[in-house]
Design a protein around this motif. Structure first.
Motif, short mmCIF file in Angstrom:
data_model
loop_
_atom_site.label_atom_id
_atom_site.label_comp_id
_atom_site.label_asym_id
_atom_site.label_seq_id
_atom_site.Cartn_x
_atom_site.Cartn_y
_atom_site.Cartn_z
N GLU A 126 0.64 -1.16 -0.03
CA GLU A 126 0.15 0.10 -0.06
C GLU A 126 0.95 1.38 -0.06
N GLY A 127 1.84 1.23 0.81
CA GLY A 127 2.84 2.32 0.90
C GLY A 127 3.46 2.52 -0.45
N ALA A 128 4.10 1.62 -1.16
CA ALA A 128 4.42 1.85 -2.32
C ALA A 128 3.59 2.33 -3.59
N LYS A 129 2.30 1.91 -3.38
CA LYS A 129 1.45 2.49 -4.38
C LYS A 129 1.02 3.99 -4.08
N ILE A 130 0.93 3.99 -3.00
CA ILE A 130 0.64 5.73 -2.68
C ILE A 130 1.71 6.43 -2.96
N THR A 131 3.09 5.91 -2.58
CA THR A 131 4.29 6.79 -2.82
C THR A 131 4.42 7.04 -4.55
N ALA A 132 4.09 5.91 -5.27
CA ALA A 132 4.13 6.07 -6.85
C ALA A 132 3.07 7.08 -7.10
N GLY A 133 2.14 7.23 -6.45
CA GLY A 133 0.94 8.40 -6.84
C GLY A 133 1.39 9.77 -6.38
N ILE A 134 1.97 9.83 -5.20
CA ILE A 134 2.65 11.11 -4.72
C ILE A 134 3.86 11.65 -5.80
N LYS A 135 4.62 10.54 -6.19
CA LYS A 135 5.62 11.03 -7.28
C LYS A 135 4.88 11.53 -8.49
#
Length: 166
Positions: free
Chosen positions: A146-155
């Motif tokens: 979940e963290g990786a997915k959200i971080t990709a969205g933030i980037k």
């Protein structure tokens, strides 16, 4: 003068009382209904979509085909957030929570130092609102995936800044 103030206070109290009764009566009638799980699921799905995608690009506008002029602090804050995301290598939930805290500091810097006004400011909010939600969600993740997915969205959100602001 005292009569006017007293009358105003009494009218205000009555209006608030009527408003509360109306709310209570609406709540009573709604409590007899069965919960609408579909509506709750839809709201949750919409919230998740905001966190994972970048639909804000459908709402933001350019300045007559040109990028909006942003204040220096806003651009610096976005650049700092991009650097944080690029240099982070989160391996645990705690790492993602720490990244969220650092991103939140930069977001607060942008909000505090913003001097933009008018349409440029309005469009900055279109950009910032989903970013704020993503950062908050990153601080609450319960899995590394979940963290990786959200971080990709933030980037992706942060990189989109340069398509609309200079």
């Amino acid at each position: 003068m005292k009569k006017i103030i007293l009358t105003s206070l009494i009218l205000s109290a009555l209006m608030i009382g009527c408003k509360d009764n109306k709310t209570k009566s609406n709540n009573t009638s709604e409590s007899t209904k069965l919960p609408n799980h579909t509506e709750e699921t839809t709201k949750e799905s919409e919230k998740q979509a905001t966190i994972y995608d970048n639909a804000w690009i459908n709402e933001i506008k350019l300045n007559s085909g040109n990028k909006w002029e942003a204040n220096l602090e806003t651009s610096q804050g976005v650049e700092n957030m991009l650097k944080l995301v690029a240099s982070s290598n989160p391996n645990s939930i705690e790492d993602y929570h720490n990244l969220a805290a650092e991103l939140n500091e930069q977001k607060n810097y942008i909000v505090k130092k913003c001097t933009m006004k008018g349409p440029s400011h309005d469009n900055l909010h279109v950009f910032l609102h989903p970013l704020i939600e993503k950062i908050a969600a990153l601080g609450k993740i319960s899995s590394i995936e979940e963290g990786a997915k959200i971080t990709a969205g933030i980037k992706e959100n942060l990189q989109g800044y340069y398509d609309y602001f200079k």
